[in-house]
Write an enzyme that holds these catalytic residues in place. Sequence first.
Site, PDB file in Angstrom:
ATOM      1  N   TRP B 101       0.807  -1.219   0.000  1.00 45.86           N
ATOM      2  CA  TRP B 101       0.000   0.000   0.000  1.00 45.86           C
ATOM      3  C   TRP B 101       0.838   1.265   0.000  1.00 45.86           C
ATOM      4  CZ3 TRP B 101      -4.488  -0.228  -2.004  1.00 45.86           C
ATOM      5  CH2 TRP B 101      -5.164  -1.449  -1.985  1.00 45.86           C
ATOM      6  N   ASP B 175      -1.399   6.387   6.572  1.00 41.37           N
ATOM      7  CA  ASP B 175      -2.518   5.601   6.044  1.00 41.37           C
ATOM      8  C   ASP B 175      -2.854   4.556   7.100  1.00 41.37           C
ATOM      9  OD1 ASP B 175      -4.201   3.787   4.856  1.00 41.37           O
ATOM     10  OD2 ASP B 175      -2.979   3.471   3.062  1.00 41.37           O
ATOM     11  N   LYS B 199     -12.951  -1.611   6.705  1.00 42.09           N
ATOM     12  CA  LYS B 199     -12.258  -2.632   7.485  1.00 42.09           C
ATOM     13  C   LYS B 199     -12.937  -2.733   8.852  1.00 42.09           C
ATOM     14  CE  LYS B 199      -9.057  -2.258   4.175  1.00 42.09           C
ATOM     15  NZ  LYS B 199      -8.760  -3.259   3.169  1.00 42.09           N
TER      16      LYS B 199
END
Lengths: 363, 363
Positions: B101, B175, B199
């Site tokens: 990511w 993040d 999530k």
Amino acid sequence: MTRPFNFSAGPAVLPEEVLSQAAAEMLDWQGSGMGVMEMSHRGKEFISIYEQTQSDLRELLAVPPEFSILFMQGGAIAENAILPLNLSRGQQTDYVVTGNWSERSQKEARKYCSVSIAASNVESNYTSLPKPASWQLSESAQYVHACSNETVHGVEMHTLPDLKSLGSKVPLVLDISSHMASRSIDWTRVDMAYGGAQKNVGPAGLTIVFIRNELLGHALPHCPSAFDYKIVADSESMYNTPPTWAIYVAGLTFKWLKKQGGIAAIEQRNISKAALLYDFIDASSLYQSRVEKDCRSRMNIPFFMRDEKLDAAFLSGAKAAGLLQLKGYKTMGGMRASLYNAMPVAGVQALIDYMRDFEKNQA
Amino acid sequence: MTRPFNFSAGPAVLPEEVLSQAAAEMLDWQGSGMGVMEMSHRGKEFISIYEQTQSDLRELLAVPPEFSILFMQGGAIAENAILPLNLSRGQQTDYVVTGNWSERSQKEARKYCSVSIAASNVESNYTSLPKPASWQLSESAQYVHACSNETVHGVEMHTLPDLKSLGSKVPLVLDISSHMASRSIDWTRVDMAYGGAQKNVGPAGLTIVFIRNELLGHALPHCPSAFDYKIVADSESMYNTPPTWAIYVAGLTFKWLKKQGGIAAIEQRNISKAALLYDFIDASSLYQSRVEKDCRSRMNIPFFMRDEKLDAAFLSGAKAAGLLQLKGYKTMGGMRASLYNAMPVAGVQALIDYMRDFEKNQA
């Protein structure tokens, strides 16, 4: 339970069948043991939802194979930037200004390209529409943008402009947010159309973009990848995690639309619903529509009383009568009734009955 | 009905209480006569949902008043562009690359600014984390970006970097997508944090951004208005129509979290759940974790078998045993168990029981 009638301009009323099915499947979608919100977007369960939603929408609106259908995020307001980032090439674009939303569109586009106002009816206070033959189109424009239904001002293009017959080859891009899926679209006249889902289709947070494939692939270098139409098309709207729940609800709405008889049937019903309310308003001496008859929106019907001091009493009485969210847009005042696909004829009748009673009580 | 246990990395399992309440209120939110998806985002009903969701999130994560909480769209992948559009000023930025990511983040940022890789553990195949003291920070960097939990590689910063104590004044941007709301955040060390909701928080289609107010107001000229943090903050996340349903579900999740005892309690439970699985894996001779012990993610646990030919049998047996979505990320292979907040201890136990039985059957 009978629910009140909800005239919100958006997010807006959804069919009860859609809501009931979404509630029933919340913890377990079709025996999968998962709710739709809990599914990986790359799993076979969600992929099947995505593909069915795509194909039902393509069938309903008769979208030709040379168009891609993209599921994006950010609504029409984000598209005001995403469109010129993708299609302007930083060059000349034309905008037709017919109300609040197209005015905002042209303003945002100026960040990315040169904008020429091809036509505007600001002088009529957006109560009429400039005829396409009068649009001043630039031969070199990358596209011409118009809003085919202005949610705030309540003007709608009942016939889409046929620019080719007027000798122009400029691609036509339409903001169809507030009448998407309420009527048919002549795709021979349109090169791209986009809209937020939160009117006729589903929850807020889903933007649907219809784009002729030959327009893909020209994004400016500073276009975010997640908003590059070509990247979105090539990845089947899964470059970033798509708004899975919103796509699912849109899919349920499309199934409901097919059961109603499809777009042709819903369009006829929408014409009838709007005619009922406009005819009543025109016959009344208390209420008025300010929009010219040839471009009155079937979806969003602003109306006003001779004396705006009556508005508050009208709105509180309406709420008590089970008629919700009728207050006009902040800059417009008055009232606005949005008659989206999911508003039944009975809702329009109930509104008219209430308006008639209210008028009598003023006499 | 007992539902299977869903180990999806996202969109992911939600608490049954949250789903049940969302289903129960689908056609009529608290006597309003409207479902949440049908409410105007500017009406008092939705405003009350928005405000409660904001204040519960602020309370849960102890977000100081000098931070704004923004509700946006597009997920972390869109933020990879939106962040440098807002904070880079087109100048120098630092990126720490610790997995899939953050690698994507730095790549997208290069569209907007100069990117320096302050640290990377690609050489360890992202199975360890570079110590903050080793980060090569530029004094002139507008910010340094890191991903504090890598969903694919399963590495997590258990302690957030304290750059100030290392003599750096560069703002730290994290993040936090895949561990947001799973643990506390030391806001003295963080200047901005962002993540997709899908999530631990709610459905896909909602991005949450926490930003120190002094960082607002520096967007590049070509930043779309809908993604300009200052515009979003000034309009209370209503510059464009927000993803109302996703905000509502996030709000239900926050209420559920408070009932669980808040972030401190859920963090302890998450530590215990992860320890159960890692301890079992470490004691097994069939399964292995490839991540170093000091940075193993509590949320996303990739694991592998000595012989990858066993993967298919493992996964099909797991599904039959009611253990869903355990397949590893496409580039990683193997398996991945995501143990988000809504995964009960019983789910982890059931997974371990199945893994033990599967191992026995290989003996």
